[in-house]
Design a protein around this motif. Structure first.
Motif, short mmCIF file in Angstrom:
data_model
loop_
_atom_site.label_atom_id
_atom_site.label_comp_id
_atom_site.label_asym_id
_atom_site.label_seq_id
_atom_site.Cartn_x
_atom_site.Cartn_y
_atom_site.Cartn_z
N LEU A 93 -6.85 -0.29 -7.75
CA LEU A 93 -5.97 0.67 -7.08
C LEU A 93 -5.07 -0.04 -6.06
CD1 LEU A 93 -5.06 3.59 -6.50
CD2 LEU A 93 -6.92 3.70 -4.83
N ALA A 94 -5.69 -0.83 -5.19
CA ALA A 94 -4.93 -1.52 -4.14
C ALA A 94 -3.92 -2.49 -4.74
CB ALA A 94 -5.89 -2.27 -3.20
N GLN A 95 -4.33 -3.24 -5.75
CA GLN A 95 -3.44 -4.21 -6.37
C GLN A 95 -2.23 -3.52 -7.00
OE1 GLN A 95 -5.05 -6.45 -9.70
NE2 GLN A 95 -3.79 -8.20 -9.17
N ASN A 96 -2.46 -2.39 -7.67
CA ASN A 96 -1.35 -1.71 -8.32
C ASN A 96 -0.47 -0.95 -7.33
OD1 ASN A 96 -1.30 -2.17 -11.35
ND2 ASN A 96 -3.46 -1.97 -10.86
N LEU A 97 -1.06 -0.44 -6.24
CA LEU A 97 -0.23 0.16 -5.19
C LEU A 97 0.65 -0.91 -4.53
CD1 LEU A 97 -2.72 2.68 -3.53
CD2 LEU A 97 -0.73 3.21 -4.96
N LEU A 98 0.08 -2.09 -4.30
CA LEU A 98 0.87 -3.20 -3.78
C LEU A 98 1.96 -3.60 -4.77
CD1 LEU A 98 -1.94 -5.43 -2.22
CD2 LEU A 98 -0.10 -4.27 -0.97
N LEU A 99 1.62 -3.64 -6.05
CA LEU A 99 2.60 -3.97 -7.09
C LEU A 99 3.77 -2.99 -7.08
CD1 LEU A 99 3.53 -5.51 -9.64
CD2 LEU A 99 2.04 -4.00 -10.97
N ILE A 100 3.47 -1.70 -7.03
CA ILE A 100 4.52 -0.69 -7.00
C ILE A 100 5.38 -0.85 -5.74
CG2 ILE A 100 4.95 1.81 -6.79
CD1 ILE A 100 2.42 2.15 -8.64
N LEU A 101 4.72 -1.07 -4.59
CA LEU A 101 5.45 -1.30 -3.34
C LEU A 101 6.39 -2.49 -3.47
CD1 LEU A 101 5.81 -0.84 -0.20
CD2 LEU A 101 4.00 -2.56 0.05
#
Length: 135
Positions: A93-101
């Motif tokens: 979750l954190a990695q993909n939220l960072l990716l989207i950001l």
């Protein structure tokens, strides 16, 4: 400790060795994750979907490599796997939220965002694996 309050190299060596094994096994799983993401993107898969699919494969590989090589914990597979899954769900979750950001808000190319997000997650994981998953 030592008289000056610092740890001796003899005391630090097991952690340094363990961190080295963690980086080696983790590096292999990052390679699987990043290359899998790239291959899927090249095949036309949406970048977030590609990242999630590659993340799941690398997650399972990482569990096995970390458990048996980096942290050398043979027993308690169900307890370790449950803790690993909890941490893994947070990491994905954190990695993909960072990716989207990084991609949507900061203008990074998807692969650059993926690599940066992965690096951030790797740093906090060693401590969480060492003191939560495999304690």
């Amino acid at each position: 400790g030592t008289p000056n309050g610092f740890c001796s190299m003899k005391q630090l060596f097991p952690y340094v060795r363990q961190f080295g094994l963690y980086l080696l096994t983790g590096g292999l799983t990052v390679l699987v994750d990043v290359s899998g993401t790239w291959i899927l993107i090249q095949a036309g898969v949406y970048y977030v979907t590609a990242s999630l699919l590659a993340g799941v494969v690398s997650f399972l590989l990482a569990f096995l490599l970390h458990k048996y090589i980096a942290f050398q914990k043979a027993g308690n597979i169900s307890r370790h796997f449950v803790r690993y899954c909890l941490l893994g769900a947070w990491n994905i979750l954190a990695q993909n939220l960072l990716l989207i950001l990084f991609v949507e808000q900061m203008g990074f190319l998807p692969m650059h965002g993926k690599i940066l997000a992965t690096a951030i997650v790797v740093v906090w994981n060693f401590f969480l694996y060492r003191f939560f998953v495999y304690r």
